[in-house]
Design a protein around this motif. Structure first.
Motif, PDB file in Angstrom:
ATOM      1  N   GLU A   1       9.972  79.532  63.861  1.00 41.24           N
ATOM      2  CA  GLU A   1       8.801  79.757  64.712  1.00 41.24           C
ATOM      3  C   GLU A   1       8.480  78.473  65.478  1.00 41.24           C
ATOM      4  O   GLU A   1       7.540  77.753  65.142  1.00 41.24           O
ATOM      5  CB  GLU A   1       7.610  80.200  63.868  1.00 41.24           C
ATOM      6  CG  GLU A   1       7.864  81.534  63.153  1.00 41.24           C
ATOM      7  CD  GLU A   1       6.659  82.052  62.397  1.00 41.24           C
ATOM      8  OE1 GLU A   1       5.605  82.225  63.030  1.00 41.24           O
ATOM      9  OE2 GLU A   1       6.779  82.268  61.192  1.00 41.24           O
ATOM     10  N   PRO A   2       9.262  78.197  66.533  1.00 43.01           N
ATOM     11  CA  PRO A   2       9.095  76.926  67.259  1.00 43.01           C
ATOM     12  C   PRO A   2       7.807  76.847  68.075  1.00 43.01           C
ATOM     13  O   PRO A   2       7.295  75.758  68.313  1.00 43.01           O
ATOM     14  CB  PRO A   2      10.321  76.891  68.177  1.00 43.01           C
ATOM     15  CG  PRO A   2      10.692  78.333  68.354  1.00 43.01           C
ATOM     16  CD  PRO A   2      10.356  79.006  67.053  1.00 43.01           C
ATOM     17  N   GLY A   3       7.266  77.992  68.502  1.00 47.79           N
ATOM     18  CA  GLY A   3       6.049  77.960  69.310  1.00 47.79           C
ATOM     19  C   GLY A   3       6.228  77.078  70.528  1.00 47.79           C
ATOM     20  O   GLY A   3       7.279  77.051  71.164  1.00 47.79           O
ATOM     21  N   SER A   4       5.218  76.296  70.879  1.00 47.90           N
ATOM     22  CA  SER A   4       5.271  75.427  72.053  1.00 47.90           C
ATOM     23  C   SER A   4       6.110  74.182  71.814  1.00 47.90           C
ATOM     24  O   SER A   4       6.348  73.398  72.723  1.00 47.90           O
ATOM     25  CB  SER A   4       3.857  74.998  72.452  1.00 47.90           C
ATOM     26  OG  SER A   4       3.240  74.287  71.395  1.00 47.90           O
TER      27      SER A   4
ATOM     28  N   LEU B   1      19.318  84.259  67.503  1.00 51.33           N
ATOM     29  CA  LEU B   1      18.577  85.006  68.519  1.00 51.33           C
ATOM     30  C   LEU B   1      17.262  84.277  68.741  1.00 51.33           C
ATOM     31  O   LEU B   1      16.464  84.145  67.808  1.00 51.33           O
ATOM     32  CB  LEU B   1      18.308  86.440  68.064  1.00 51.33           C
ATOM     33  CG  LEU B   1      19.520  87.317  67.740  1.00 51.33           C
ATOM     34  CD1 LEU B   1      19.068  88.688  67.279  1.00 51.33           C
ATOM     35  CD2 LEU B   1      20.439  87.441  68.951  1.00 51.33           C
ATOM     36  N   TYR B   2      17.024  83.808  69.956  1.00 51.82           N
ATOM     37  CA  TYR B   2      15.785  83.059  70.203  1.00 51.82           C
ATOM     38  C   TYR B   2      15.238  83.380  71.583  1.00 51.82           C
ATOM     39  O   TYR B   2      15.983  83.656  72.518  1.00 51.82           O
ATOM     40  CB  TYR B   2      16.023  81.560  70.041  1.00 51.82           C
ATOM     41  CG  TYR B   2      16.952  80.911  71.041  1.00 51.82           C
ATOM     42  CD1 TYR B   2      16.454  80.111  72.068  1.00 51.82           C
ATOM     43  CD2 TYR B   2      18.335  81.069  70.964  1.00 51.82           C
ATOM     44  CE1 TYR B   2      17.302  79.475  72.970  1.00 51.82           C
ATOM     45  CE2 TYR B   2      19.186  80.450  71.864  1.00 51.82           C
ATOM     46  CZ  TYR B   2      18.666  79.663  72.865  1.00 51.82           C
ATOM     47  OH  TYR B   2      19.512  79.039  73.767  1.00 51.82           O
ATOM     48  N   GLY B   3      13.910  83.366  71.692  1.00 57.04           N
ATOM     49  CA  GLY B   3      13.291  83.684  72.976  1.00 57.04           C
ATOM     50  C   GLY B   3      11.797  83.881  72.857  1.00 57.04           C
ATOM     51  O   GLY B   3      11.146  83.322  71.967  1.00 57.04           O
TER      52      GLY B   3
ATOM     53  N   ASN C   1       8.934  78.348  76.399  1.00 55.18           N
ATOM     54  CA  ASN C   1       8.810  79.801  76.344  1.00 55.18           C
ATOM     55  C   ASN C   1       9.377  80.388  75.059  1.00 55.18           C
ATOM     56  O   ASN C   1       9.185  81.573  74.797  1.00 55.18           O
ATOM     57  CB  ASN C   1       9.526  80.432  77.544  1.00 55.18           C
ATOM     58  CG  ASN C   1       8.810  80.153  78.844  1.00 55.18           C
ATOM     59  OD1 ASN C   1       7.591  80.071  78.868  1.00 55.18           O
ATOM     60  ND2 ASN C   1       9.563  80.005  79.917  1.00 55.18           N
ATOM     61  N   VAL C   2      10.098  79.601  74.299  1.00 52.82           N
ATOM     62  CA  VAL C   2      10.687  80.092  73.053  1.00 52.82           C
ATOM     63  C   VAL C   2       9.621  80.065  71.954  1.00 52.82           C
ATOM     64  O   VAL C   2       9.136  79.011  71.569  1.00 52.82           O
ATOM     65  CB  VAL C   2      11.905  79.238  72.640  1.00 52.82           C
ATOM     66  CG1 VAL C   2      12.443  79.707  71.290  1.00 52.82           C
ATOM     67  CG2 VAL C   2      12.985  79.318  73.703  1.00 52.82           C
ATOM     68  N   THR C   3       9.281  81.242  71.465  1.00 55.49           N
ATOM     69  CA  THR C   3       8.220  81.351  70.461  1.00 55.49           C
ATOM     70  C   THR C   3       8.703  81.901  69.128  1.00 55.49           C
ATOM     71  O   THR C   3       7.981  81.822  68.136  1.00 55.49           O
ATOM     72  CB  THR C   3       7.100  82.258  70.980  1.00 55.49           C
ATOM     73  OG1 THR C   3       7.653  83.542  71.328  1.00 55.49           O
ATOM     74  CG2 THR C   3       6.441  81.649  72.218  1.00 55.49           C
TER      75      THR C   3
END
Length: 214
Positions: free
Chosen positions: A162-165, A187-189, A171-173
């Protein structure tokens, strides 16, 4: 009998020859001026009419749609280069492919960028298949973020990020990843966990194939 000169109403007396000539010259000048204005107006109206006809008659085609990306064809080249299967997402009408490429580097990565086909849907998910890599590779795409949890999707265990900001891309949340033999699939986005899980489940048969092949 000689003709008696007419009396000019403005002067109260007959015009002199010079005054008559000046009056006629002024009248002629005024007439020419009015004709010039009329001609200019007429020419402008004609020009506008021609422009209107051109706009109305000349066909205006629709914008040319971008050529679809041949993911399967590109994947064949990837498989030939890497000596193993490359995962190709199934496009069921919900997703469209925005990009697909084999990225070189310390770790070679096959990456496909997906976005919803419908205009009212938002977000994207990137499928990254890192060859000869494990979960330690994923933080490179997520600005050093380590997994915070695990989840089970399609019978496989997935790491949850959960990278968030703080992600490499603001934009990857959300991201999930799983091991596929010698490869790591990430899978990331910016789509929801539920949407990402649905895509992940559709890829499970191919992930199992990769696991068996590598």
């Amino acid at each position: 009998m000689s003709k008696v000169p007419a009396i000019n109403a403005d002067l109260g007396r007959p015009e002199t020859a010079e005054e008559t000539a000046a009056r006629k010259a002024a009248s002629s000048k005024a007439y020419r001026s009015s004709q010039t204005v009329r001609n200019l107006v007429a020419a402008l109206l004609v020009t506008l009419a021609v422009v209107f006809v051109i706009i109305a008659v000349v066909p205006r085609g629709e914008p040319v749609a971008p050529k679809p990306i041949d993911v399967a064809g590109i994947a064949e080249g990837v498989e030939s280069s890497m000596g193993g299967p490359a995962i190709v997402p199934e496009l069921d009408g919900f997703w469209r492919v925005n990009a697909a490429e084999l990225q070189s580097g310390a770790t070679v990565v096959w990456e496909v960028t997906l976005a919803p086909a419908a205009d009212e849907e938002r977000g994207f998910i990137k499928l990254a298949q890192a060859f000869d890599a494990d979960s330690s590779w994923a933080p490179q795409r997520l600005n050093g973020i380590a997994p915070t949890d695990t989840t089970r999707i399609g019978g496989l265990e997935w790491d949850v990020y959960e990278p968030g900001s703080a992600g490499a891309d603001a934009n990857v949340t959300y991201a999930i990843g799983t091991q596929a033999g010698d490869d790591y699939v990430l899978l990331y986005g910016s789509r929801s966990a539920e949407s990402t899980a649905e895509l992940a489940e559709s890829l499970v048969p191919q992930i199992r194939t990769v696991s068996e092949a590598r």
